[in-house]
Design an enzyme around this catalytic site. Structure first.
Site, PDB file in Angstrom:
ATOM      1  N   ARG A  42     -56.027 -70.480  66.789  1.00 36.73           N
ATOM      2  CA  ARG A  42     -54.757 -70.345  66.095  1.00 36.73           C
ATOM      3  C   ARG A  42     -54.620 -71.612  65.261  1.00 36.73           C
ATOM      4  O   ARG A  42     -54.975 -72.697  65.727  1.00 36.73           O
ATOM      5  CB  ARG A  42     -53.613 -70.156  67.088  1.00 36.73           C
ATOM      6  CG  ARG A  42     -53.755 -68.820  67.832  1.00 36.73           C
ATOM      7  CD  ARG A  42     -52.533 -68.439  68.625  1.00 36.73           C
ATOM      8  NE  ARG A  42     -52.594 -67.027  69.003  1.00 36.73           N
ATOM      9  CZ  ARG A  42     -52.880 -66.582  70.233  1.00 36.73           C
ATOM     10  NH1 ARG A  42     -53.141 -67.434  71.192  1.00 36.73           N
ATOM     11  NH2 ARG A  42     -52.901 -65.302  70.482  1.00 36.73           N
ATOM     12  N   GLY A  49     -55.794 -64.110  69.149  1.00 40.91           N
ATOM     13  CA  GLY A  49     -56.326 -63.837  70.503  1.00 40.91           C
ATOM     14  C   GLY A  49     -57.610 -63.029  70.428  1.00 40.91           C
ATOM     15  O   GLY A  49     -57.714 -62.101  69.626  1.00 40.91           O
ATOM     16  N   ASP A  63     -51.887 -58.949  63.847  1.00 41.24           N
ATOM     17  CA  ASP A  63     -51.054 -58.947  62.637  1.00 41.24           C
ATOM     18  C   ASP A  63     -50.756 -60.355  62.122  1.00 41.24           C
ATOM     19  O   ASP A  63     -50.561 -60.544  60.922  1.00 41.24           O
ATOM     20  CB  ASP A  63     -49.782 -58.111  62.825  1.00 41.24           C
ATOM     21  CG  ASP A  63     -48.951 -58.560  64.003  1.00 41.24           C
ATOM     22  OD1 ASP A  63     -49.407 -59.446  64.763  1.00 41.24           O
ATOM     23  OD2 ASP A  63     -47.840 -58.023  64.168  1.00 41.24           O
ATOM     24  N   THR A  71     -57.296 -56.716  68.862  1.00 38.95           N
ATOM     25  CA  THR A  71     -56.350 -57.210  69.864  1.00 38.95           C
ATOM     26  C   THR A  71     -56.320 -56.212  71.018  1.00 38.95           C
ATOM     27  O   THR A  71     -56.444 -55.004  70.786  1.00 38.95           O
ATOM     28  CB  THR A  71     -54.908 -57.375  69.301  1.00 38.95           C
ATOM     29  OG1 THR A  71     -53.990 -57.501  70.406  1.00 38.95           O
ATOM     30  CG2 THR A  71     -54.452 -56.199  68.463  1.00 38.95           C
ATOM     31  N   ASP A 106     -51.005 -52.809  69.306  1.00 40.38           N
ATOM     32  CA  ASP A 106     -49.680 -52.681  68.675  1.00 40.38           C
ATOM     33  C   ASP A 106     -49.732 -52.860  67.164  1.00 40.38           C
ATOM     34  O   ASP A 106     -48.789 -53.353  66.553  1.00 40.38           O
ATOM     35  CB  ASP A 106     -48.714 -53.708  69.301  1.00 40.38           C
ATOM     36  CG  ASP A 106     -49.210 -55.137  69.149  1.00 40.38           C
ATOM     37  OD1 ASP A 106     -50.390 -55.331  68.785  1.00 40.38           O
ATOM     38  OD2 ASP A 106     -48.420 -56.063  69.403  1.00 40.38           O
ATOM     39  N   ARG A 110     -46.942 -58.739  75.199  1.00 41.23           N
ATOM     40  CA  ARG A 110     -45.651 -59.446  75.148  1.00 41.23           C
ATOM     41  C   ARG A 110     -44.639 -58.710  74.275  1.00 41.23           C
ATOM     42  O   ARG A 110     -43.442 -58.847  74.470  1.00 41.23           O
ATOM     43  CB  ARG A 110     -45.829 -60.895  74.706  1.00 41.23           C
ATOM     44  CG  ARG A 110     -46.449 -61.050  73.367  1.00 41.23           C
ATOM     45  CD  ARG A 110     -46.803 -62.466  73.031  1.00 41.23           C
ATOM     46  NE  ARG A 110     -47.945 -62.392  72.113  1.00 41.23           N
ATOM     47  CZ  ARG A 110     -48.656 -63.375  71.704  1.00 41.23           C
ATOM     48  NH1 ARG A 110     -48.397 -64.575  72.132  1.00 41.23           N
ATOM     49  NH2 ARG A 110     -49.655 -63.194  70.861  1.00 41.23           N
ATOM     50  N   ASP A 139     -53.717 -55.495  72.584  1.00 39.27           N
ATOM     51  CA  ASP A 139     -52.354 -54.957  72.711  1.00 39.27           C
ATOM     52  C   ASP A 139     -52.157 -53.569  72.102  1.00 39.27           C
ATOM     53  O   ASP A 139     -51.198 -52.879  72.450  1.00 39.27           O
ATOM     54  CB  ASP A 139     -51.349 -55.911  72.051  1.00 39.27           C
ATOM     55  CG  ASP A 139     -51.248 -57.231  72.773  1.00 39.27           C
ATOM     56  OD1 ASP A 139     -51.663 -57.299  73.944  1.00 39.27           O
ATOM     57  OD2 ASP A 139     -50.756 -58.205  72.166  1.00 39.27           O
TER      58      ASP A 139
END
Ligand code: ADP
Ligand code: F6P
Length: 326
Positions: free
Chosen positions: A75, A14, A106, A129, A133, A175, A131
């Site tokens: 992807r 992403g 990741d 990213t 995370d 997510r 996120d």
């Protein structure tokens, strides 16, 4: 002395705002230290299919302020297979590329780790990213911009929510982790924040709304991380509506606006520091590591570690919501 003479650069998975600033930093640092930089378009798919071109300093002029990625991203299922990675290796050899910087999440580091276990071409990763995370860095490239986008959007929703005395459920991205929801929710004064890291009890939420009702609180903003265990914002809103039939309830899913836009000053700074540090690491013969920033210092974390350790938002911060909703 390092044997490395060239470096391939790709963005994968992403996209996130600040990836362009990272590409710029990697390209310029490579040139500064005498390496030849090559842009690989469309992530690992472009590596397999040979979408590779040398980059000059002027190719990264005027891009620091743009979201998205000039190298495009993708992807690529084929890269998950040994055959796909062999094709990628052959393309790197054909273009005389002897090191690679991959900017991604990741998943992209899993790919880099798998490739490096099979072929002797060093890979270094940068965390890109929204996120946040990823283990091994306090911040990922794009997170701060996404947070600011959330705050701007929710401020606007708050205007209409309070004009109409409405209850809004606003779904933000994430997510697997609630970093965007947690920090974004705190920054915009949300009345409640629902994240995957803390079990959502709808009864508690309903009690809170009931209490607010008694205090004549007329509008509320509930931030929901898309990966929350109780479901997305629509599901949760429907369950709450069953008990609050008089409430005017609305749902807003912010979606991909969180992935775009001009990167904030912090994301540009982060991307620039990490990008230069990636070239430093390759020149120092390092490989299979991700570069992160912890307490404002550059930190190296092995791909193995960053893949295995899942970084989660701190649910203890939800206590702040209780305090502030007094
Ligand atoms: P992100 O990097 O944002 O987490 P993905 O999880 O989609 O995004 O991963 C990006 C790409 O990395 C995948 O499309 C694939 O090409 C590669 N990749 C992911 N997991 C693996 C794996 N286990 N082995 C090899 N390549 C992988
Ligand atoms: O990982 C970044 C992210 O934006 C997540 O927050 C979100 O769940 C996902 O990507 C969306 O992916 P896509 O763009 O493929 O719909």
């Amino acid at each position: 002395m390092t044997k490395i003479k060239s470096v391939g650069i790709l963005t994968s998975g992403g996209d996130s705002p600040g990836m362009n600033a990272a590409i710029r930093a990697v390209v310029r640092a490579a040139i500064y230290y005498g390496l030849v930089p090559y842009g690989i378009r469309h992530g690992y798919y472009g590596m397999i299919t040979g979408q590779i071109r040398e980059m000059k300093s002027q190719n990264v002029s005027g891009i620091i302020q743009y979201g998205g990625t000039i190298l495009k991203t993708a992807r690529c299922e084929e890269f998950k297979t040994p055959e796909g990675r062999k094709m990628a290796y052959e393309q790197l050899k054909k273009h005389n590329i002897d090191s690679v910087v991959v900017i991604g999440g990741d998943g992209s580091f899993k790919g880099a780790g798998a490739f490096s276990a099979e072929y002797d071409i060093p890979f270094v990763g940068l965390p890109g990213t929204i996120d946040n995370d990823i283990y091994g860095t306090d911040y990922t490239i794009g997170y701060d911009t996404a947070l600011n986008t959330v705050v701007q959007a929710v401020d606007k929703i708050r205007d209409t929510a309070s004009s109409h005395d409405r209850l809004f459920f606003v779904e933000v991205m994430g997510r697997d982790a609630g970093f965007i929801a947690l920090r974004g929710g705190l920054a915009c004064g949300a009345e409640a924040i629902l994240i995957p890291e803390a079990e959502t009890h709808l009864e508690t939420l309903k009690n809170y709304l009931e209490e607010g009702n008694k205090r004549k609180k007329s509008s509320n903003i509930i931030i929901v991380a898309e990966g929350d265990d109780a479901g997305g914002a629509f599901t949760i809103a429907n369950k709450v509506k069953e008990d609050f039939k008089d409430y005017s309830v609305r749902v807003s899913v912010l979606g991909h606006i969180q992935r775009g836009g001009s990167p904030t000053a912090f994301d540009r700074y982060l991307a620039t520091r990490l990008g230069v540090a990636a070239i430093d690491a390759l020149l120092d013969d390092q490989k299979s590591i991700m570069i992160g920033l912890i307490n404002n210092d550059i930190v190296h974390t092995t791909f193995n570690k960053t893949i295995k350790q899942h970084r989660l938002a701190d649910p203890k911060l939800l206590k702040l919501i209780d305090i502030l909703n007094v």
